[in-house]
Design a protein around this motif. Structure first.
Motif, PDB file in Angstrom:
ATOM      1  N   ALA A 152       0.832  -1.206   0.000  1.00 35.56           N
ATOM      2  CA  ALA A 152       0.000   0.000   0.000  1.00 35.56           C
ATOM      3  C   ALA A 152       0.863   1.252   0.000  1.00 35.56           C
ATOM      4  O   ALA A 152       0.570   2.226  -0.717  1.00 35.56           O
ATOM      5  N   PHE A 153       1.926   1.240   0.777  1.00 34.97           N
ATOM      6  CA  PHE A 153       2.829   2.400   0.854  1.00 34.97           C
ATOM      7  C   PHE A 153       3.492   2.667  -0.494  1.00 34.97           C
ATOM      8  O   PHE A 153       3.540   3.803  -0.968  1.00 34.97           O
ATOM      9  N   ILE A 154       3.981   1.606  -1.137  1.00 32.80           N
ATOM     10  CA  ILE A 154       4.658   1.757  -2.433  1.00 32.80           C
ATOM     11  C   ILE A 154       3.676   2.211  -3.513  1.00 32.80           C
ATOM     12  O   ILE A 154       3.996   3.074  -4.342  1.00 32.80           O
ATOM     13  N   THR A 155       2.473   1.629  -3.513  1.00 33.04           N
ATOM     14  CA  THR A 155       1.452   2.026  -4.487  1.00 33.04           C
ATOM     15  C   THR A 155       1.118   3.506  -4.363  1.00 33.04           C
ATOM     16  O   THR A 155       1.013   4.232  -5.356  1.00 33.04           O
ATOM     17  N   THR A 156       0.967   3.968  -3.129  1.00 36.50           N
ATOM     18  CA  THR A 156       0.679   5.386  -2.895  1.00 36.50           C
ATOM     19  C   THR A 156       1.834   6.266  -3.342  1.00 36.50           C
ATOM     20  O   THR A 156       1.629   7.326  -3.948  1.00 36.50           O
ATOM     21  N   ALA A 157       3.057   5.829  -3.061  1.00 38.25           N
ATOM     22  CA  ALA A 157       4.238   6.620  -3.447  1.00 38.25           C
ATOM     23  C   ALA A 157       4.344   6.749  -4.961  1.00 38.25           C
ATOM     24  O   ALA A 157       4.650   7.833  -5.488  1.00 38.25           O
ATOM     25  N   GLY A 217       1.825   6.522  -7.211  1.00 41.09           N
ATOM     26  CA  GLY A 217       0.751   7.390  -7.680  1.00 41.09           C
ATOM     27  C   GLY A 217       0.995   8.846  -7.376  1.00 41.09           C
ATOM     28  O   GLY A 217       0.764   9.723  -8.217  1.00 41.09           O
ATOM     29  N   THR A 218       1.488   9.143  -6.175  1.00 34.86           N
ATOM     30  CA  THR A 218       1.775  10.530  -5.795  1.00 34.86           C
ATOM     31  C   THR A 218       2.898  11.117  -6.640  1.00 34.86           C
ATOM     32  O   THR A 218       2.839  12.276  -7.064  1.00 34.86           O
ATOM     33  N   SER A 219       3.927  10.309  -6.899  1.00 37.16           N
ATOM     34  CA  SER A 219       5.036  10.775  -7.724  1.00 37.16           C
ATOM     35  C   SER A 219       4.578  11.100  -9.146  1.00 37.16           C
ATOM     36  O   SER A 219       4.992  12.108  -9.732  1.00 37.16           O
ATOM     37  N   MET A 275       1.567  12.038 -10.117  1.00 32.09           N
ATOM     38  CA  MET A 275       0.753  13.256 -10.106  1.00 32.09           C
ATOM     39  C   MET A 275       1.621  14.493  -9.928  1.00 32.09           C
ATOM     40  O   MET A 275       1.371  15.543 -10.539  1.00 32.09           O
ATOM     41  N   THR A 276       2.646  14.398  -9.103  1.00 30.76           N
ATOM     42  CA  THR A 276       3.560  15.532  -8.903  1.00 30.76           C
ATOM     43  C   THR A 276       4.321  15.844 -10.183  1.00 30.76           C
ATOM     44  O   THR A 276       4.475  17.014 -10.563  1.00 30.76           O
ATOM     45  N   ASP A 277       4.809  14.797 -10.865  1.00 32.73           N
ATOM     46  CA  ASP A 277       5.510  15.010 -12.136  1.00 32.73           C
ATOM     47  C   ASP A 277       4.586  15.603 -13.183  1.00 32.73           C
ATOM     48  O   ASP A 277       4.992  16.456 -13.978  1.00 32.73           O
ATOM     49  N   MET A 278       3.352  15.157 -13.191  1.00 29.61           N
ATOM     50  CA  MET A 278       2.384  15.673 -14.159  1.00 29.61           C
ATOM     51  C   MET A 278       2.185  17.176 -13.969  1.00 29.61           C
ATOM     52  O   MET A 278       2.122  17.938 -14.933  1.00 29.61           O
ATOM     53  N   LYS A 279       2.105  17.601 -12.721  1.00 28.03           N
ATOM     54  CA  LYS A 279       1.884  19.021 -12.460  1.00 28.03           C
ATOM     55  C   LYS A 279       3.062  19.873 -12.923  1.00 28.03           C
ATOM     56  O   LYS A 279       2.880  20.972 -13.459  1.00 28.03           O
ATOM     57  N   HIS A 280       4.294  19.381 -12.736  1.00 24.63           N
ATOM     58  CA  HIS A 280       5.472  20.186 -13.060  1.00 24.63           C
ATOM     59  C   HIS A 280       5.878  20.094 -14.530  1.00 24.63           C
ATOM     60  O   HIS A 280       6.521  20.998 -15.058  1.00 24.63           O
ATOM     61  N   GLU A 281       5.506  18.997 -15.197  1.00 25.28           N
ATOM     62  CA  GLU A 281       5.965  18.799 -16.571  1.00 25.28           C
ATOM     63  C   GLU A 281       4.894  19.054 -17.619  1.00 25.28           C
ATOM     64  O   GLU A 281       5.206  19.358 -18.770  1.00 25.28           O
ATOM     65  N   ASN A 282       3.620  18.929 -17.253  1.00 23.54           N
ATOM     66  CA  ASN A 282       2.541  19.108 -18.213  1.00 23.54           C
ATOM     67  C   ASN A 282       2.252  20.601 -18.399  1.00 23.54           C
ATOM     68  O   ASN A 282       1.969  21.320 -17.434  1.00 23.54           O
ATOM     69  N   ASP A 296      -3.980  20.100  -6.075  1.00 23.27           N
ATOM     70  CA  ASP A 296      -3.014  19.996  -4.976  1.00 23.27           C
ATOM     71  C   ASP A 296      -3.664  19.428  -3.722  1.00 23.27           C
ATOM     72  O   ASP A 296      -3.088  18.572  -3.039  1.00 23.27           O
ATOM     73  N   ARG A 297      -4.867  19.909  -3.409  1.00 19.39           N
ATOM     74  CA  ARG A 297      -5.550  19.463  -2.192  1.00 19.39           C
ATOM     75  C   ARG A 297      -5.890  17.980  -2.275  1.00 19.39           C
ATOM     76  O   ARG A 297      -5.723  17.236  -1.300  1.00 19.39           O
ATOM     77  N   THR A 298      -6.344  17.526  -3.450  1.00 19.03           N
ATOM     78  CA  THR A 298      -6.713  16.121  -3.615  1.00 19.03           C
ATOM     79  C   THR A 298      -5.501  15.213  -3.476  1.00 19.03           C
ATOM     80  O   THR A 298      -5.541  14.202  -2.769  1.00 19.03           O
ATOM     81  N   VAL A 299      -4.409  15.575  -4.161  1.00 15.61           N
ATOM     82  CA  VAL A 299      -3.196  14.750  -4.110  1.00 15.61           C
ATOM     83  C   VAL A 299      -2.667  14.685  -2.683  1.00 15.61           C
ATOM     84  O   VAL A 299      -2.297  13.608  -2.186  1.00 15.61           O
ATOM     85  N   CYS A 300      -2.640  15.821  -2.000  1.00 13.76           N
ATOM     86  CA  CYS A 300      -2.110  15.864  -0.632  1.00 13.76           C
ATOM     87  C   CYS A 300      -2.987  15.061   0.318  1.00 13.76           C
ATOM     88  O   CYS A 300      -2.484  14.206   1.061  1.00 13.76           O
ATOM     89  N   ASN A 301      -4.280  15.300   0.314  1.00  9.49           N
ATOM     90  CA  ASN A 301      -5.179  14.645   1.274  1.00  9.49           C
ATOM     91  C   ASN A 301      -5.244  13.136   1.070  1.00  9.49           C
ATOM     92  O   ASN A 301      -5.106  12.363   2.024  1.00  9.49           O
ATOM     93  N   TYR A 302      -5.442  12.718  -0.170  1.00 15.17           N
ATOM     94  CA  TYR A 302      -5.585  11.283  -0.432  1.00 15.17           C
ATOM     95  C   TYR A 302      -4.279  10.526  -0.196  1.00 15.17           C
ATOM     96  O   TYR A 302      -4.286   9.427   0.365  1.00 15.17           O
ATOM     97  N   SER A 303      -3.168  11.097  -0.628  1.00 16.76           N
ATOM     98  CA  SER A 303      -1.890  10.412  -0.445  1.00 16.76           C
ATOM     99  C   SER A 303      -1.540  10.304   1.033  1.00 16.76           C
ATOM    100  O   SER A 303      -1.054   9.266   1.498  1.00 16.76           O
ATOM    101  N   PHE A 304      -1.812  11.373   1.807  1.00 13.51           N
ATOM    102  CA  PHE A 304      -1.474  11.319   3.227  1.00 13.51           C
ATOM    103  C   PHE A 304      -2.319  10.282   3.950  1.00 13.51           C
ATOM    104  O   PHE A 304      -1.815   9.544   4.808  1.00 13.51           O
TER     105      PHE A 304
END
Length: 387
Positions: free
Chosen positions: A140-145, A147-149, A151-158, A173-181
């Motif tokens: 679960a931890f790896i899957t979340t990591a 997915g979060t990575s 989404m973060t790359d998508m925001k900075h590169e897209n 930002d709020r969705t990625v932060c809340n769900y990943s945490f």
């Protein structure tokens, strides 16, 4: 640069619509040579033919005469929302896929927790259960990591994020932060909740800890994890996700502080009397005739309630705030009965005074944390609803 003329514009529009020179000439009831001469800019269309020609080619008369498209404000208003809608749909699709991935991670954590309980209590193999718990929690931890990575790359590169509105960026930002945490925190929490089963066994064949004792530990850890949730989430948002944390301006209300101080003083004295009183008196009398029981069980709770009623009655303009804090302080008196039971149960069991049963004391502490946690959550939800 090629000069824009009416002839080249007519030629481009004709070809874009898949019309030959002869077909266009037939529609206008002229010769194809006339159309050819227009496109070579040897002459211009007759003024009487302009409206019909514009209709056939799908442009306005002004555009045809000017030799280029004219993007009017009304057309801009129609085209821009369409582009924004497509961009929003793409980003919303990415958010939806991310949520699905997080739900998978949460499911893995829950399955791991079910495994540790099922295998430990169903087959008396706690070590095997904890191993499976670790495997599922790590997955679960790896899957979340991952997915979060992404989404973060998508925001900075897209490049789409350069033209979207701020509200959509904030939602992303709020969705990625809340769900990943939540996924990260749950994967760690199930480890903290499940692994203590190993503390009472020395081999896979040993009998697992009694469920009643485990509930004591469970009831203590859940409120602790709940109280740690918000502080750790703020650190995660600020350090890991590099997002600003909102700092609400704290307005000190001296009257509210006074009410809390008076009520919590009665609560603290109640716990002290129940925890220390029987130990000092060495008495087996747990009735109201015992002064420690009478003061801690009747007088101090009554004072707590009186303070609450007075402040709620005096400050009607802020009644909701005083009700919230006052009720919390009243509820905090309830776990004190468990402190008293920590002496009463051993006495009833052994027929004589034998000191405190620490398990009831820990259960009382866990219940205190649970009450505080519930009121924190209620306050948080109320503030969000107001916003």
């Amino acid at each position: 640069m090629e000069k824009k003329t009416t002839g080249t514009f007519i030629s481009a529009l004709r070809k874009a619509n898949g019309i030959t020179q002869q077909e266009l000439a037939d529609m206008l009831n002229i010769s194809n040579k006339a159309v050819s001469r227009w496109e070579r800019d040897e002459c211009a269309p007759d003024i009487t033919l302009i409206p019909a020609l514009a209709e056939i080619l799908g442009v306005t008369c002004d555009e045809l005469l000017k030799g280029e498209r004219i993007l009017s404000p009304s057309k801009q208003g129609k085209s821009e929302p369409k582009v924004d809608k497509q961009i929003k749909a793409l980003i919303n699709r990415s958010i939806s896929n991310f949520k699905t991935l997080i739900w998978i991670a949460l499911s893995l954590s829950i399955v791991g927790l079910l495994c540790v309980f099922g295998i430990s209590y169903g087959f008396s193999r706690p070590i095997l259960g904890v191993i499976l718990l670790c495997v599922f929690a790590a997955s679960a931890f790896i899957t979340t990591a991952i997915g979060t990575s992404r989404m973060t790359d998508m925001k900075h590169e897209n490049t789409l994020f350069e033209i979207v509105d701020d509200l959509l960026k904030e939602r992303f930002d709020r969705t990625v932060c809340n769900y990943s945490f939540v996924a990260f925190f749950l994967s760690v929490a199930v480890m903290a909740v499940g692994c203590p089963l190993l503390s009472w066994v020395s081999s896979p064949t040993d009998t697992v800890i009694k469920f009643e004792k485990y509930l004591m530990c469970f009831g203590f850890k859940i409120p602790v994890l709940g109280l740690l949730y918000l502080p750790i989430k703020n650190l995660y948002r600020r350090i890991v996700m590099k997002q600003p944390v909102e700092k609400s301006a704290l307005k000190v209300n001296s009257k509210l502080l006074l009410m809390n101080a008076l009520q919590l003083s009665t609560v603290a004295l109640t716990y002290i009397l129940f925890a220390v009183g029987p130990y000092i008196a060495k008495e087996v009398d747990f009735s109201v005739s015992n002064p420690f029981i009478a003061v801690g069980g009747i007088v101090l709770p009554a004072l707590n309630a009186v303070v609450f009623v007075i402040f709620v009655s005096l400050f009607k303009s802020e009644r909701k705030k005083y009700l919230f804090h006052g009720l919390r302080n009243l509820f905090l008196t309830i776990p004190s009965r468990l402190v008293l039971l920590s002496y009463l149960v051993p006495f009833q069991t052994y027929g004589q005074y034998s000191g405190m049963d620490i398990e009831y004391f820990l259960c009382a502490f866990g219940l205190i944390l649970f009450i505080i946690l519930v009121f924190i959550i209620i306050n948080k939800l109320t503030l969000q609803k107001k916003k």
